[in-house]
Each structure stands twice: as C-alpha cells, then as structure tokens.
Write a protein that holds these residues in place. Sequence first.
Motif, mmCIF file in Angstrom:
data_model
loop_
_atom_site.group_PDB
_atom_site.id
_atom_site.type_symbol
_atom_site.label_atom_id
_atom_site.label_comp_id
_atom_site.label_asym_id
_atom_site.label_seq_id
_atom_site.Cartn_x
_atom_site.Cartn_y
_atom_site.Cartn_z
ATOM 1 N N LEU A 116 0.710 -1.287 -0.023
ATOM 2 C CA LEU A 116 -0.015 -0.073 -0.059
ATOM 3 C C LEU A 116 0.696 1.355 0.050
ATOM 4 C CD1 LEU A 116 -3.002 1.257 0.043
ATOM 5 C CD2 LEU A 116 -2.631 1.179 2.538
ATOM 6 N N ALA A 117 1.816 1.201 0.795
ATOM 7 C CA ALA A 117 2.949 2.335 0.876
ATOM 8 C C ALA A 117 3.477 2.570 -0.473
ATOM 9 C CB ALA A 117 3.782 2.413 2.008
ATOM 10 N N ASP A 118 4.029 1.468 -1.122
ATOM 11 C CA ASP A 118 4.489 1.539 -2.612
ATOM 12 C C ASP A 118 3.631 2.422 -3.581
ATOM 13 O OD1 ASP A 118 6.826 0.770 -1.578
ATOM 14 O OD2 ASP A 118 6.423 -1.406 -2.356
ATOM 15 N N LYS A 119 2.080 1.834 -3.521
ATOM 16 C CA LYS A 119 1.315 2.123 -4.211
ATOM 17 C C LYS A 119 0.963 3.757 -4.006
ATOM 18 C CE LYS A 119 -3.618 1.149 -5.789
ATOM 19 N NZ LYS A 119 -4.753 0.217 -5.805
ATOM 20 N N LYS A 120 1.066 4.146 -2.835
ATOM 21 C CA LYS A 120 0.457 5.501 -2.541
ATOM 22 C C LYS A 120 1.876 6.486 -2.663
ATOM 23 C CE LYS A 120 -3.895 5.026 -0.862
ATOM 24 N NZ LYS A 120 -5.037 5.691 -1.454
ATOM 25 N N VAL B 206 4.371 6.616 -0.649
ATOM 26 C CA VAL B 206 4.776 7.159 0.639
ATOM 27 C C VAL B 206 5.625 6.250 1.315
ATOM 28 C CG1 VAL B 206 2.846 8.790 0.806
ATOM 29 C CG2 VAL B 206 2.800 6.402 1.851
ATOM 30 N N PRO B 207 6.560 6.720 2.303
ATOM 31 C CA PRO B 207 7.500 5.887 2.809
ATOM 32 C C PRO B 207 6.522 4.906 3.965
ATOM 33 C CG PRO B 207 8.210 8.071 3.173
ATOM 34 C CD PRO B 207 6.869 8.215 2.541
ATOM 35 N N ILE B 208 6.903 3.728 3.997
ATOM 36 C CA ILE B 208 5.895 2.696 4.836
ATOM 37 C C ILE B 208 5.912 3.399 6.240
ATOM 38 C CG2 ILE B 208 7.642 1.189 5.644
ATOM 39 C CD1 ILE B 208 5.540 -1.190 5.438
ATOM 40 N N LYS B 209 6.675 3.948 6.808
ATOM 41 C CA LYS B 209 6.795 4.430 8.374
ATOM 42 C C LYS B 209 5.732 5.444 8.484
ATOM 43 C CE LYS B 209 9.343 6.887 11.551
ATOM 44 N NZ LYS B 209 10.757 7.648 12.278
ATOM 45 N N GLU B 210 5.210 5.985 7.450
ATOM 46 C CA GLU B 210 3.977 6.824 7.680
ATOM 47 C C GLU B 210 2.738 6.162 7.839
ATOM 48 O OE1 GLU B 210 4.210 10.182 7.652
ATOM 49 O OE2 GLU B 210 6.281 9.926 7.257
ATOM 50 N N PHE B 211 2.742 4.968 7.707
ATOM 51 C CA PHE B 211 1.400 4.012 8.030
ATOM 52 C C PHE B 211 1.642 3.433 9.456
ATOM 53 C CE2 PHE B 211 0.777 3.338 3.283
ATOM 54 C CZ PHE B 211 -0.027 4.536 3.153
ATOM 55 N N SER B 212 2.618 3.638 10.451
ATOM 56 C CA SER B 212 2.994 3.212 11.443
ATOM 57 C C SER B 212 1.906 3.072 12.494
ATOM 58 C CB SER B 212 3.877 4.117 12.444
ATOM 59 O OG SER B 212 5.361 3.735 11.389
#
Length: 184
Positions: free
Chosen positions: A140-144, A146-152
Amino acid sequence: EVDTPIIKEENKVTPDPEDFYKSFIKTDKNAFAKDADDWIVVGASVTGNGHIGSGKPCQDNHKYEYLGDGWGIAIVSDGAGSSEKSEIGSKLVAYRGVDLFKELIVSKGWQTKNELPTNEEWEENAYKVLHRLRDDMELLADKKNVPIKEFSATAIVLIHSPKGLLATHIGDGRAGYKSKDGIW
C-alpha cells in the motif's frame, strides 16, 4: 464556546457533562456491541481532544468478526501520532488483520475441530500473519508512493473460542482478560 444545557446546583451554573463531552468527542460510526455466545464484545474509536484541536483524524481503528460456534476475532490498532498516514495503517491492521487471522483459523481447521494450537504453533503462525500484514502495508505504501513509516500502527489481536483465548500484539498495547472469578 460550547453551547450546552446547564444544571443549576445550589446557585452554581455548570455545563451538563454529557452534553459537554458530546460537543467535542467524535465517536467512530463503526462503534458496536455484539452478543457472541458467552462473550459480549464492544468496540469504539474516539478522536482525542489533541487531534480535534489540531484537525487530525482519529488514528485508531478496530474490527471484530464473530465466526460462530463461540469463535471470534477482535483487533484494535493505534496509529502512531508521529506518522502522517497512521489512520490508514491502523485501518489496514484492523480490517485486513481480521481477514488474515480468519484465513489462518479456517486453514488450520481450529474452529472445525474446536481446538486451539500449541503455544509454539500459535507463536509461529501469528508471526507469519503479522508479517503478511506488514507486507500488505508495504504494498500500500508503494502504491501511494509514501514511506511505509507513515502508516505506523500497533496491533492487538484477540481470538476467543470455547476452548480459550489466543492473543498477540505488535507495539506497546496488550490484551487482558479477567475471569468470572476475578482472576486476570
């Protein structure tokens, strides 16, 4: 200024606490209370004052699914306040997590056999499911973009059955249970 009814008490004028809190606390529209055989499961996510004041969304999510025969899955997730998109991460954890843990229960036949795994089997399988959840978050982070850390976000998973409970977590939250005898 909050427009609330008042209660007069010995010549004092104070806001009615119930109406006062209703004026600034937003409750998740997915709040629920479900009767699940021997269990009553209640869930709600509430936007805190700090988030309301700063215009941030509620970063917490929850989901519960009753599977029947006394089995159910509850997941709560607290989005990290320091992450810009943690409300998305916590929703993914709660909603996708329930699907993945349900898939695990079905694939292992635990509900059909009405049996729980050994501690070692549970630890191994819960880790695999949580890792899949993290992989989904990365996709999802790749699709959006944004860095995965933003979904923590944290995860607390509790599965109830007639034979007992299964619990696992990621982050600083924990699940607890108090028996009818008052024992934790």
